[in-house]
Design an enzyme around this catalytic site. Structure first.
Site, PDB file in Angstrom:
ATOM      1  N   GLN B  39      -1.745 -11.385   4.209  1.00  0.00           N
ATOM      2  CA  GLN B  39      -2.265 -10.045   4.414  1.00  0.00           C
ATOM      3  C   GLN B  39      -2.793  -9.943   5.827  1.00  0.00           C
ATOM      4  O   GLN B  39      -3.435 -10.854   6.325  1.00  0.00           O
ATOM      5  CB  GLN B  39      -3.384  -9.788   3.411  1.00  0.00           C
ATOM      6  CG  GLN B  39      -4.091  -8.490   3.659  1.00  0.00           C
ATOM      7  CD  GLN B  39      -5.174  -8.238   2.640  1.00  0.00           C
ATOM      8  OE1 GLN B  39      -5.343  -8.988   1.689  1.00  0.00           O
ATOM      9  NE2 GLN B  39      -5.931  -7.185   2.855  1.00  0.00           N
ATOM     10  N   GLY B  40      -2.485  -8.838   6.470  1.00  0.00           N
ATOM     11  CA  GLY B  40      -3.015  -8.610   7.808  1.00  0.00           C
ATOM     12  C   GLY B  40      -3.933  -7.402   7.786  1.00  0.00           C
ATOM     13  O   GLY B  40      -4.326  -6.930   6.725  1.00  0.00           O
ATOM     14  N   ALA B  41      -4.250  -6.921   8.972  1.00  0.00           N
ATOM     15  CA  ALA B  41      -5.144  -5.773   9.059  1.00  0.00           C
ATOM     16  C   ALA B  41      -4.456  -4.517   8.550  1.00  0.00           C
ATOM     17  O   ALA B  41      -5.085  -3.624   8.007  1.00  0.00           O
ATOM     18  CB  ALA B  41      -5.602  -5.578  10.488  1.00  0.00           C
ATOM     19  N   GLU B  42      -3.151  -4.441   8.730  1.00  0.00           N
ATOM     20  CA  GLU B  42      -2.445  -3.207   8.421  1.00  0.00           C
ATOM     21  C   GLU B  42      -1.510  -3.333   7.231  1.00  0.00           C
ATOM     22  O   GLU B  42      -1.194  -2.330   6.613  1.00  0.00           O
ATOM     23  CB  GLU B  42      -1.604  -2.786   9.637  1.00  0.00           C
ATOM     24  CG  GLU B  42      -2.419  -2.562  10.875  1.00  0.00           C
ATOM     25  CD  GLU B  42      -2.313  -1.140  11.373  1.00  0.00           C
ATOM     26  OE1 GLU B  42      -1.210  -0.588  11.304  1.00  0.00           O
ATOM     27  OE2 GLU B  42      -3.325  -0.602  11.808  1.00  0.00           O
ATOM     28  N   ALA B  43      -1.054  -4.523   6.964  1.00  0.00           N
ATOM     29  CA  ALA B  43       0.010  -4.632   5.971  1.00  0.00           C
ATOM     30  C   ALA B  43      -0.240  -5.772   4.989  1.00  0.00           C
ATOM     31  O   ALA B  43      -0.941  -6.737   5.284  1.00  0.00           O
ATOM     32  CB  ALA B  43       1.349  -4.833   6.658  1.00  0.00           C
ATOM     33  N   LYS B  60       7.098  -5.786   3.015  1.00  0.00           N
ATOM     34  CA  LYS B  60       5.922  -5.554   3.843  1.00  0.00           C
ATOM     35  C   LYS B  60       5.438  -4.144   3.561  1.00  0.00           C
ATOM     36  O   LYS B  60       6.155  -3.182   3.768  1.00  0.00           O
ATOM     37  CB  LYS B  60       6.308  -5.719   5.314  1.00  0.00           C
ATOM     38  CG  LYS B  60       5.121  -5.797   6.225  1.00  0.00           C
ATOM     39  CD  LYS B  60       5.532  -6.255   7.620  1.00  0.00           C
ATOM     40  CE  LYS B  60       4.306  -6.270   8.516  1.00  0.00           C
ATOM     41  NZ  LYS B  60       4.624  -6.681   9.869  1.00  0.00           N
ATOM     42  N   ASP B 175       2.657  -9.670  19.551  1.00  0.00           N
ATOM     43  CA  ASP B 175       1.733 -10.594  18.887  1.00  0.00           C
ATOM     44  C   ASP B 175       2.422 -11.945  18.756  1.00  0.00           C
ATOM     45  O   ASP B 175       2.595 -12.472  17.676  1.00  0.00           O
ATOM     46  CB  ASP B 175       1.345 -10.039  17.513  1.00  0.00           C
ATOM     47  CG  ASP B 175       0.282 -10.892  16.842  1.00  0.00           C
ATOM     48  OD1 ASP B 175      -0.393 -11.646  17.563  1.00  0.00           O
ATOM     49  OD2 ASP B 175       0.140 -10.822  15.620  1.00  0.00           O
TER      50      ASP B 175
END
Lengths: 219, 278
Positions: B39-43, B60, B175
């Site tokens: 899990q990331g900040a957006e997805a 995603k 990134d």
């Protein structure tokens, strides 16, 4: 009786799709005329098998069109036309039929049947989407019986992996339709001696590009 | 005279309503068939199957952010998802090794990508650094270590070349870290058999194009390299010299690389962010 294979797509298990493949089609013009007359019995997506690169190619288009219909965002009027439209890289429905649909000279045919029906009458306002529902009457049996009766051609059994669906593909035509010309330059340099492995890889590469193009259409 | 009463304390706004429970995927996806990967900040990233029951894929999903205005939220989600997908398709067309795009719904915010089997370069580096230390402790500077070092250098060469190819196309990753580089290993069973730790062979795949930009500016490319350099430095001190090999391969692979490397010097001095003056 025709040999029809039922494909169950993960995430859309409740909508099994019936697919049949015919080679050496004899009554192309008859099927075409029925299609043009919009005979309700001929509610199938009839595709030119030469334009289908692989089972993944066909199934991706199937999934995307099914998804568009079930979320009421289809661009065309019926589920089967949505599939033909989804295969095409551009937004012209007529052109998609010309490229991917059953043409006057088609000899290898793929027939796809969705288990969908609409309860609404045909007279829906043009910019209003019909709602499509599960149709229990479409089964492997019923499709196989009907296709066996109306299609004159050599029916090919579609195996577990479904690779037969890509066996009659005309790769150059597909390349042209999607305007992907990678690998063309390399071919001359490499000898024919490189063999099968290379060819398979190249197809896989082409396939993944095409899937991307199809997905991004309309964005 | 009575003082005017102080303003009442500010209550935080209530959590906005969402049409679905937060962090669940829209239909047709259901959670019993999804295995979370990360899990990331957006997805949110899940593993599942697509088209056939034995084709693994990555989904995603960018969930709607309830704190944003719905219209703006939809637009941003769509924009970012499409930027990622377009970049991936473009790279794939040009033969750069990235996961293929298999499906997407930009109104709902999901993207289906090819599953890349293998380890991240980050894990390969960690494993290698660990082994080097072990070897130092036991004091045998044997051939095995030497051989592995050469394999690592070869790996770095491939990383440098792949990044150069990407930049040559005018795509910046945005990134570029060691965790976003994958080493694809097809037949894992074979490598697990041997007692020796596996040599890092296989293709380098670039993943996670969530922050990608189309740019031909040397500045952006240099920042990509700078971020990667920091990622190497953060992994392990032993990994730092390896980055020189990445730069060397990068410099040799493309014509425009010289300018980028020169720019990298400048980025190193001031950090990733450009000065906000003027």
């Amino acid at each position: 009786m025709a040999l029809v294979r039922t494909f169950t797509l993960p995430h859309y298990e409740q909508y099994p799709v019936q697919i049949a493949l015919f080679k050496n089609l004899k009554n192309t013009s008859y099927i075409r005329s029925q299609l043009l007359e919009a005979n309700p019995d001929f509610d199938y997506a009839f595709l030119d098998a030469e334009m289908i690169l692989s089972p993944t190619h066909l199934l991706t288009a199937t999934f995307l069109s099914l998804h568009a219909i079930l979320t009421a965002r289809q661009k065309t009027r019926t589920p089967h036309s949505e599939l033909v439209f989804r295969l095409s890289p551009n937004n012209n429905i007529g052109e998609s039929y010309k490229k991917f649909g059953l043409g006057p000279h088609t000899t290898n045919l793929i027939a796809v049947k969705y288990p969908l029906t609409s309860k609404q009458a045909d007279s829906v306002a043009p910019n209003e989407h019909k709602v499509w529902d599960d149709d229990g009457s479409v089964t492997n049996q019923s499709v196989s019986e009907h296709l066996g009766r109306v299609v004159e051609g050599e029916c090919v059994k579609i195996g577990e992996e479904g690779w037969e669906l890509g066996a009659v593909c005309d790769v150059e035509r597909v390349r042209k339709a999607y305007k992907v010309n990678g690998g063309g330059g390399k071919k001359g340099k490499k000898g024919a001696a490189d063999g099968d492995d290379d060819k398979k890889d190249e197809r896989k590469e082409l396939e993944s590009v095409i899937l991307g193009i199809m997905t991004l259409k309309g964005s | 005279m009575a003082e005017p009463s102080p303003a009442p304390p500010i209550e935080p706004p209530p959590t906005p309503k969402t049409s679905r429970p937060i962090h669940t995927l829209p239909p047709p996806f259901s959670h019993d068939k999804l295995v979370p990967i990360t899990q990331g900040a957006e997805a949110l990233v899940y593993k599942t199957t697509f088209l056939t029951p034995n084709t693994p894929v990555v989904v995603k999903y960018r969930p709607p952010k309830p704190y944003r205005h719905p219209t703006l939220d939809k637009r941003l989600t769509k924009q970012r998802l499409l930027a990622e997908a377009r970049s991936l398709v473009r790279c794939r067309k040009e033969g750069i090794k990235v996961p293929a795009v298999l499906g997407a719904d930009w109104d709902e915010g999901w993207l289906v990508l090819e599953y890349v089997e293998g380890d991240t370069v980050r894990r390969v580096l960690d494993g290698w650094a660990h082994d080097v230390e072990e070897a130092k402790k036991s004091g045998d500077g044997s051939d095995g270590v030497k051989e592995r070092e050469e394999a690592m250098l070869d790996l770095m060469t491939r990383v440098g070349r792949e990044v150069a190819k990407l930049h040559e196309l005018g795509v910046c990753h945005g990134d570029l870290t060691t965790s976003n580089l994958m080493l694809r290993q097809e037949d894992k069973a074979q490598t697990e058999d041997c007692a020796q730790p596996p040599l890092p062979s296989g293709d380098i795949y670039l993943i996670d194009f969530g922050l990608t930009t189309a740019s031909i500016q040397e500045e952006d490319k240099a920042v990509d390299l700078y971020v990667l350099e920091r990622a190497f430095a953060a992994t392990h001190p032993a990994a730092e010299p390896l980055f020189q090999e990445v730069l060397r391969a990068y410099g040799e692979s493309s014509k425009s690389a010289k300018g980028v490397l020169r720019k990298l010097e400048g980025v190193r001095m001031r950090g990733r962010k450009r000065s906000m003056l003027g």
